[in-house]
Design a protein around this motif. Structure first.
Motif, PDB file in Angstrom:
ATOM      1  N   PHE A  20       0.825  -1.190   0.000  1.00  0.00           N
ATOM      2  CA  PHE A  20       0.000   0.000   0.000  1.00  0.00           C
ATOM      3  C   PHE A  20       0.864   1.248   0.000  1.00  0.00           C
ATOM      4  CE2 PHE A  20      -3.040  -2.797   2.557  1.00  0.00           C
ATOM      5  CZ  PHE A  20      -3.634  -3.261   1.400  1.00  0.00           C
ATOM      6  N   SER A  21       0.314   2.330  -0.518  1.00  0.00           N
ATOM      7  CA  SER A  21       1.003   3.607  -0.472  1.00  0.00           C
ATOM      8  C   SER A  21       0.537   4.361   0.761  1.00  0.00           C
ATOM      9  CB  SER A  21       0.710   4.404  -1.747  1.00  0.00           C
ATOM     10  OG  SER A  21      -0.677   4.634  -1.855  1.00  0.00           O
ATOM     11  N   GLU A  22       0.785   5.687   0.774  1.00  0.00           N
ATOM     12  CA  GLU A  22       0.367   6.477   1.928  1.00  0.00           C
ATOM     13  C   GLU A  22      -1.119   6.276   2.200  1.00  0.00           C
ATOM     14  OE1 GLU A  22       2.762   7.251   0.162  1.00  0.00           O
ATOM     15  OE2 GLU A  22       4.300   8.132   1.416  1.00  0.00           O
ATOM     16  N   GLY A  23      -1.505   6.419   3.454  1.00  0.00           N
ATOM     17  CA  GLY A  23      -2.901   6.246   3.807  1.00  0.00           C
ATOM     18  C   GLY A  23      -3.227   4.810   4.151  1.00  0.00           C
ATOM     19  N   GLU A  24      -2.294   4.100   4.735  1.00  0.00           N
ATOM     20  CA  GLU A  24      -2.508   2.701   5.087  1.00  0.00           C
ATOM     21  C   GLU A  24      -3.739   2.527   5.969  1.00  0.00           C
ATOM     22  OE1 GLU A  24      -2.096  -1.369   6.061  1.00  0.00           O
ATOM     23  OE2 GLU A  24      -1.332  -0.160   4.433  1.00  0.00           O
ATOM     24  N   GLU A  25      -3.981   3.517   6.820  1.00  0.00           N
ATOM     25  CA  GLU A  25      -5.095   3.381   7.743  1.00  0.00           C
ATOM     26  C   GLU A  25      -6.439   3.395   7.021  1.00  0.00           C
ATOM     27  OE1 GLU A  25      -4.183   7.572   6.947  1.00  0.00           O
ATOM     28  OE2 GLU A  25      -2.998   5.859   7.650  1.00  0.00           O
ATOM     29  N   SER A  26      -6.480   3.931   5.783  1.00  0.00           N
ATOM     30  CA  SER A  26      -7.726   3.986   5.038  1.00  0.00           C
ATOM     31  C   SER A  26      -7.939   2.775   4.146  1.00  0.00           C
ATOM     32  CB  SER A  26      -7.767   5.261   4.176  1.00  0.00           C
ATOM     33  OG  SER A  26      -6.771   5.197   3.167  1.00  0.00           O
ATOM     34  N   ARG A  27      -6.954   1.887   4.085  1.00  0.00           N
ATOM     35  CA  ARG A  27      -7.049   0.715   3.238  1.00  0.00           C
ATOM     36  C   ARG A  27      -7.795  -0.404   3.963  1.00  0.00           C
ATOM     37  NH1 ARG A  27      -5.914   4.014  -0.738  1.00  0.00           N
ATOM     38  NH2 ARG A  27      -3.721   4.261  -1.239  1.00  0.00           N
ATOM     39  N   PRO A  28      -8.317  -1.372   3.220  1.00  0.00           N
ATOM     40  CA  PRO A  28      -8.946  -2.521   3.871  1.00  0.00           C
ATOM     41  C   PRO A  28      -7.972  -3.198   4.835  1.00  0.00           C
ATOM     42  CG  PRO A  28      -9.417  -2.509   1.525  1.00  0.00           C
ATOM     43  CD  PRO A  28      -8.400  -1.424   1.755  1.00  0.00           C
ATOM     44  N   GLN A  29      -8.450  -3.487   6.018  1.00  0.00           N
ATOM     45  CA  GLN A  29      -7.573  -4.003   7.064  1.00  0.00           C
ATOM     46  C   GLN A  29      -7.538  -5.530   7.129  1.00  0.00           C
ATOM     47  OE1 GLN A  29      -5.584  -1.846   9.120  1.00  0.00           O
ATOM     48  NE2 GLN A  29      -6.212  -0.597   7.385  1.00  0.00           N
ATOM     49  N   ASP A  30      -8.035  -6.201   6.102  1.00  0.00           N
ATOM     50  CA  ASP A  30      -8.000  -7.657   6.125  1.00  0.00           C
ATOM     51  C   ASP A  30      -7.266  -8.225   4.915  1.00  0.00           C
ATOM     52  OD1 ASP A  30      -9.794  -6.998   4.165  1.00  0.00           O
ATOM     53  OD2 ASP A  30     -11.363  -8.386   4.813  1.00  0.00           O
ATOM     54  N   ARG A  31      -6.549  -7.384   4.191  1.00  0.00           N
ATOM     55  CA  ARG A  31      -5.871  -7.830   2.983  1.00  0.00           C
ATOM     56  C   ARG A  31      -4.408  -8.165   3.261  1.00  0.00           C
ATOM     57  NH1 ARG A  31      -8.526  -7.173  -1.822  1.00  0.00           N
ATOM     58  NH2 ARG A  31     -10.551  -6.125  -1.672  1.00  0.00           N
ATOM     59  N   TYR A  32      -3.923  -9.127   2.510  1.00  0.00           N
ATOM     60  CA  TYR A  32      -2.507  -9.478   2.579  1.00  0.00           C
ATOM     61  C   TYR A  32      -1.680  -8.374   1.922  1.00  0.00           C
ATOM     62  CZ  TYR A  32      -3.860 -14.347   3.601  1.00  0.00           C
ATOM     63  OH  TYR A  32      -4.373 -15.494   4.158  1.00  0.00           O
ATOM     64  N   PHE A  33      -0.538  -8.065   2.508  1.00  0.00           N
ATOM     65  CA  PHE A  33       0.395  -7.176   1.829  1.00  0.00           C
ATOM     66  C   PHE A  33       1.771  -7.299   2.490  1.00  0.00           C
ATOM     67  CE2 PHE A  33      -0.416  -4.421   5.421  1.00  0.00           C
ATOM     68  CZ  PHE A  33       0.724  -3.637   5.556  1.00  0.00           C
ATOM     69  N   ALA A  34       2.782  -6.911   1.748  1.00  0.00           N
ATOM     70  CA  ALA A  34       4.136  -6.797   2.276  1.00  0.00           C
ATOM     71  C   ALA A  34       4.761  -5.589   1.601  1.00  0.00           C
ATOM     72  CB  ALA A  34       4.951  -8.056   1.993  1.00  0.00           C
ATOM     73  N   ARG A  35       5.269  -4.679   2.376  1.00  0.00           N
ATOM     74  CA  ARG A  35       5.823  -3.445   1.829  1.00  0.00           C
ATOM     75  C   ARG A  35       7.135  -3.110   2.521  1.00  0.00           C
ATOM     76  NH1 ARG A  35       2.409   1.826   2.799  1.00  0.00           N
ATOM     77  NH2 ARG A  35       3.118   1.432   4.934  1.00  0.00           N
ATOM     78  N   LEU A  36       8.145  -2.852   1.717  1.00  0.00           N
ATOM     79  CA  LEU A  36       9.437  -2.391   2.200  1.00  0.00           C
ATOM     80  C   LEU A  36       9.671  -1.000   1.635  1.00  0.00           C
ATOM     81  CD1 LEU A  36      12.302  -2.772   3.465  1.00  0.00           C
ATOM     82  CD2 LEU A  36      12.976  -3.778   1.260  1.00  0.00           C
ATOM     83  N   GLU A  37      10.066  -0.058   2.485  1.00  0.00           N
ATOM     84  CA  GLU A  37      10.313   1.305   2.045  1.00  0.00           C
ATOM     85  C   GLU A  37      11.780   1.658   2.215  1.00  0.00           C
ATOM     86  OE1 GLU A  37       7.673   3.746   4.297  1.00  0.00           O
ATOM     87  OE2 GLU A  37       5.934   3.295   3.037  1.00  0.00           O
ATOM     88  N   LEU A  38      12.376   2.125   1.127  1.00  0.00           N
ATOM     89  CA  LEU A  38      13.764   2.580   1.126  1.00  0.00           C
ATOM     90  C   LEU A  38      13.815   3.943   0.464  1.00  0.00           C
ATOM     91  CD1 LEU A  38      15.630  -0.642  -0.110  1.00  0.00           C
ATOM     92  CD2 LEU A  38      15.365   0.139   2.250  1.00  0.00           C
ATOM     93  N   SER A  39      14.651   4.832   0.970  1.00  0.00           N
ATOM     94  CA  SER A  39      14.786   6.149   0.359  1.00  0.00           C
ATOM     95  C   SER A  39      16.212   6.345  -0.133  1.00  0.00           C
ATOM     96  CB  SER A  39      14.399   7.255   1.346  1.00  0.00           C
ATOM     97  OG  SER A  39      15.238   7.209   2.494  1.00  0.00           O
TER      98      SER A  39
END
Length: 215
Positions: A20-39
């Motif tokens: 997911f991108s920004e706004g994780e709290e607004s996304r469905p909370q029962d979906r699978y995901f894996a996110r790594l953030e690097l800058s």
């Protein structure tokens, strides 16, 4: 504090589930995901042509790819899935070359539990005023715990209407105290942590039970 400038995202980014991108709290909370953030700094690298001589399939032409130059991790390839690549206008990359961006990946680990940058698809970019520490989040099904080795295994499965076609597993590292507090095998779990630059280990700092759409 400077606000981040969001780059264009896919119209169907909401149900992807793989990151997911920004706004994780607004996304469905029962979906699978894996996110790594690097800058790091967005750069374009020229690669030598495939094959050798005049008979090569590339006709002797050089190729170029976009990479993220991270102060801690060095050069990280930005390998976008076709569905994601086609949804990002070309000018986005041109405008942000040489600037600091935050790149989001769907991380993959090898059999030893080490992050594999060449097998971790990129999912998006956003502008940042400065370099930030790495972090990862995941919501998946707990399928393995090895207390002696300090590792756990989480399975990320495809979501309805998502781009992920096959499930994959992440081998993560954690302290024994955290492993002891994990829910039973087969349960949904939400994880947060960081990627260690020297060892390339994804280390879990927070874990809690989570509901998943498939039960």
């Amino acid at each position: 504090m400077l606000e981040a400038e969001l780059l264009p995202a896919l119209p169907e980014e909401k149900p992807l589930g793989e990151g997911f991108s920004e706004g994780e709290e607004s996304r469905p909370q029962d979906r699978y995901f894996a996110r790594l953030e690097l800058s790091g700094t967005l750069e374009r690298k020229i690669l030598p042509p495939k094959g050798k001589g005049k008979g090569s399939q590339e006709g002797g032409r050089s190729r170029w790819v976009y990479v993220l130059r991270d102060p801690a991790f060095g050069e990280v390839p930005l390998r976008f899935p076709r569905e994601v690549w086609q949804g990002i206008p070309f000018w986005v990359f041109q405008r942000h070359l040489g600037r600091i961006v935050l790149a989001r990946f769907s991380p993959r680990t090898d059999a030893q539990g080490l992050w594999s940058p060449w097998h971790s698809p990129a999912l998006g970019l956003s502008r940042r005023p400065g370099v930030e520490p790495s972090r990862f989040q995941a919501r998946g099904r707990l399928v393995g715990v090895d207390r002696e080795e300090g590792r756990l295994v989480v399975e990320i499965r495809p979501n309805p209407q998502g781009i992920l076609k096959e499930p994959f597993r992440l081998i993560l590292h954690a302290a024994l105290a955290l492993l002891e507090e994990l829910p039973p095998l087969g349960s949904g779990v939400y994880l947060e942590g960081e990627l260690r630059p020297k060892s390339r280990r994804m280390v879990v700092r927070k874990a809690e039970p989570a509901l998943l759409w498939d039960g």
